[in-house]
Write a protein that holds these residues in place. Sequence first.
Motif, PDB file in Angstrom:
ATOM      1  N   ARG A   1       0.833  -1.213   0.000  1.00 33.65           N
ATOM      2  CA  ARG A   1       0.000   0.000   0.000  1.00 33.65           C
ATOM      3  C   ARG A   1       0.864   1.258   0.000  1.00 33.65           C
ATOM      4  O   ARG A   1       0.488   2.270  -0.583  1.00 33.65           O
ATOM      5  N   ILE A   2       2.039   1.169   0.644  1.00 36.37           N
ATOM      6  CA  ILE A   2       2.959   2.312   0.607  1.00 36.37           C
ATOM      7  C   ILE A   2       3.432   2.544  -0.831  1.00 36.37           C
ATOM      8  O   ILE A   2       3.431   3.663  -1.325  1.00 36.37           O
ATOM      9  N   GLU A   3       3.787   1.457  -1.518  1.00 39.81           N
ATOM     10  CA  GLU A   3       4.227   1.556  -2.912  1.00 39.81           C
ATOM     11  C   GLU A   3       3.145   2.181  -3.791  1.00 39.81           C
ATOM     12  O   GLU A   3       3.424   3.000  -4.658  1.00 39.81           O
TER      13      GLU A   3
ATOM     14  N   GLY B   1      -2.336   4.348   4.688  1.00 37.36           N
ATOM     15  CA  GLY B   1      -2.783   5.352   5.653  1.00 37.36           C
ATOM     16  C   GLY B   1      -4.196   5.843   5.406  1.00 37.36           C
ATOM     17  O   GLY B   1      -4.698   6.672   6.158  1.00 37.36           O
ATOM     18  N   TYR B   2      -4.827   5.321   4.334  1.00 32.87           N
ATOM     19  CA  TYR B   2      -6.213   5.687   4.073  1.00 32.87           C
ATOM     20  C   TYR B   2      -7.111   4.491   4.367  1.00 32.87           C
ATOM     21  O   TYR B   2      -6.764   3.344   4.030  1.00 32.87           O
ATOM     22  N   CYS B   3      -8.235   4.778   4.979  1.00 37.80           N
ATOM     23  CA  CYS B   3      -9.190   3.737   5.347  1.00 37.80           C
ATOM     24  C   CYS B   3      -9.725   3.036   4.093  1.00 37.80           C
ATOM     25  O   CYS B   3     -10.104   3.688   3.127  1.00 37.80           O
ATOM     26  N   VAL B   4      -9.714   1.688   4.123  1.00 36.95           N
ATOM     27  CA  VAL B   4     -10.191   0.935   2.952  1.00 36.95           C
ATOM     28  C   VAL B   4     -11.713   1.016   2.802  1.00 36.95           C
ATOM     29  O   VAL B   4     -12.248   0.723   1.736  1.00 36.95           O
TER      30      VAL B   4
ATOM     31  N   CYS C   1     -14.863   3.264  11.162  1.00 41.14           N
ATOM     32  CA  CYS C   1     -15.243   2.086  10.373  1.00 41.14           C
ATOM     33  C   CYS C   1     -14.982   0.798  11.164  1.00 41.14           C
ATOM     34  O   CYS C   1     -15.747  -0.163  11.075  1.00 41.14           O
ATOM     35  N   GLU C   2     -13.893   0.784  11.935  1.00 46.75           N
ATOM     36  CA  GLU C   2     -13.580  -0.399  12.742  1.00 46.75           C
ATOM     37  C   GLU C   2     -14.681  -0.639  13.766  1.00 46.75           C
ATOM     38  O   GLU C   2     -15.122  -1.762  13.966  1.00 46.75           O
ATOM     39  N   GLU C   3     -15.151   0.440  14.382  1.00 48.56           N
ATOM     40  CA  GLU C   3     -16.188   0.306  15.393  1.00 48.56           C
ATOM     41  C   GLU C   3     -17.539  -0.050  14.784  1.00 48.56           C
ATOM     42  O   GLU C   3     -18.345  -0.718  15.391  1.00 48.56           O
ATOM     43  N   ALA C   4     -17.749   0.389  13.557  1.00 46.32           N
ATOM     44  CA  ALA C   4     -19.019   0.118  12.883  1.00 46.32           C
ATOM     45  C   ALA C   4     -19.109  -1.331  12.397  1.00 46.32           C
ATOM     46  O   ALA C   4     -20.192  -1.882  12.259  1.00 46.32           O
TER      47      ALA C   4
ATOM     48  N   LEU D   1      -2.033   4.510  13.525  1.00 42.64           N
ATOM     49  CA  LEU D   1      -1.055   3.857  12.652  1.00 42.64           C
ATOM     50  C   LEU D   1       0.259   3.579  13.376  1.00 42.64           C
ATOM     51  O   LEU D   1       0.916   2.576  13.112  1.00 42.64           O
ATOM     52  N   GLU D   2       0.624   4.483  14.282  1.00 43.11           N
ATOM     53  CA  GLU D   2       1.854   4.255  15.042  1.00 43.11           C
ATOM     54  C   GLU D   2       1.697   3.059  15.969  1.00 43.11           C
ATOM     55  O   GLU D   2       2.628   2.277  16.159  1.00 43.11           O
ATOM     56  N   PHE D   3       0.496   2.932  16.513  1.00 42.12           N
ATOM     57  CA  PHE D   3       0.224   1.807  17.414  1.00 42.12           C
ATOM     58  C   PHE D   3       0.221   0.492  16.629  1.00 42.12           C
ATOM     59  O   PHE D   3       0.807  -0.501  17.061  1.00 42.12           O
TER      60      PHE D   3
END
Length: 110
Positions: A73-75, A80-83, A106-109, A94-96
């Motif tokens: 995804r970096i390439e 860093g953007y939500c899928v 979105c993760e919570e949903a 992201l650091e975590f």
Amino acid sequence: MDYVYFRQLLEKRKQAIEEIAAENTDASSVVDLDQTRVGRLTRMDAMQAQAMSMEAKRRRQQDLVKIEAAFKRIENEDYGYCVECGEEINQRRLEFDPTVLRCVECEEAS
Ligand SMILES: [Zn+2]
């Protein structure tokens, strides 16, 4: 989005996992030795230990897959953007865990 920084984070994670994997190979052979020499472990203990180490191994492999996906995804410059929603993922999140795919909302949903 600081790709260089997150690439380093991911690189470090990958190294840490590979180091643990290398150590664990040694640890399991030590357990085998102990077992034959002193018979300290019961069969149940040994089976449980083996199951746990297989589970840990499976988890490490999953983590490595996630890390490789993050490199990709970096390439592609969509790291860093939500899928789900396409919004930027919070930097601290992201650091975590630099392999996360979704923003908090979105993760919570899901
Ligand atoms: Zn999202």
